[in-house]
Design a protein around this motif. Sequence first.
Motif, short mmCIF file in Angstrom:
data_model
loop_
_atom_site.label_atom_id
_atom_site.label_comp_id
_atom_site.label_asym_id
_atom_site.label_seq_id
_atom_site.Cartn_x
_atom_site.Cartn_y
_atom_site.Cartn_z
N VAL A 121 0.70 -1.04 0.00
CA VAL A 121 0.05 0.11 -0.06
C VAL A 121 0.64 1.37 0.14
N VAL A 122 2.15 1.10 0.14
CA VAL A 122 3.11 2.37 0.53
C VAL A 122 3.14 3.15 -0.74
N GLY A 123 3.38 2.58 -2.17
CA GLY A 123 3.74 3.27 -2.95
C GLY A 123 2.16 4.01 -3.57
N PRO A 124 1.20 3.40 -3.55
CA PRO A 124 0.07 3.90 -3.87
C PRO A 124 -0.46 4.96 -3.01
N LEU A 125 -0.12 4.87 -1.72
CA LEU A 125 -0.65 5.75 -0.75
C LEU A 125 0.38 7.20 -0.88
N TYR A 126 1.69 6.75 -1.13
CA TYR A 126 2.45 7.93 -1.50
C TYR A 126 2.04 8.84 -2.72
N THR A 127 1.64 8.12 -3.59
CA THR A 127 1.11 8.71 -5.04
C THR A 127 -0.20 9.51 -4.58
N ALA A 128 -0.95 8.82 -3.92
CA ALA A 128 -2.46 9.67 -3.76
C ALA A 128 -2.39 10.63 -2.72
N MET A 129 -1.39 10.85 -1.98
CA MET A 129 -0.82 11.75 -0.90
C MET A 129 -0.12 13.06 -1.72
N GLY A 130 0.62 12.54 -2.65
CA GLY A 130 1.61 13.55 -3.37
C GLY A 130 0.84 14.25 -4.28
N HIS A 131 -0.05 13.86 -5.03
CA HIS A 131 -0.92 14.55 -6.04
C HIS A 131 -1.57 15.58 -5.33
N ARG A 132 -2.29 15.34 -4.01
CA ARG A 132 -2.99 16.25 -3.35
C ARG A 132 -1.89 17.45 -2.77
#
Length: 247
Positions: free
Chosen positions: A100-111
């Motif tokens: 889940v770490v990569g997808p969570l980073y992406t989801a946070m990072g875009h925001r």
Amino acid sequence: MSDTPDTPETTGTAGTTETAGTADTVDFWFDPLCPWAWITSRWITEVARRRPLTVRWHEMSLALLNSGSDMSEERRRMLDLYWGPVRVVAAARQTHGDEVVGPLYTAMGHRFHAADGIFAPVRSASEDDWQAVMTEAMGGAGAVVEAALAELGLPAALAREADEHKWDEALRASHARVPSDGLGQQLIGVPTISVNGRAAQFGPVLSEIPRGERAERLWEAFRTLATDPGFFELKQCTGRPEPMTVP
């Protein structure tokens, strides 16, 4: 909330990985709030779209790295706010697995970093004002974390882990896994990258996100240096440009 689409990301724990043919493994340490790490991470995901590359994502806390440093009170107040999002990443890893770490980073990072992200005002702030503007923007970090968790279907309760000091030991353990080829670890910041288990590099620090063939050319150059046993350091003799997290 995306400047460009990202591909699925894999994650895991750091360790020596032998190169098989043209396949490579990248261990990437990030802090969700760092624009420089965001730029480099989007470059790495672009490279992973174009060639066989496994990316394993690891949290690194800039607040922890700077916890013993002397700094202005204004900068200290700003860095104190950095603890929350990366603690949530550490909590998500432990409770829901490495994947889940990569997808969570992406989801946070875009925001945080995209054109309509909460850090948009920081990009236009003056050199004198940016820390104050950044601190103000960080008031929206909790909402970013909540929205990212919701996007991935992760429990909303994970957002409360932002205030839990118990995750700081997990962050220290993540830092400790950065490989140094037995030369003694000296962490600088994010992005920190290890290629195929070799000693990690701070950087590359990029001022914009490379795409297409340019991304591949830069990867070949970086990979060559990062895996050469004699390579130690490379740094440009200029002032640092502004991070262009959006096109």
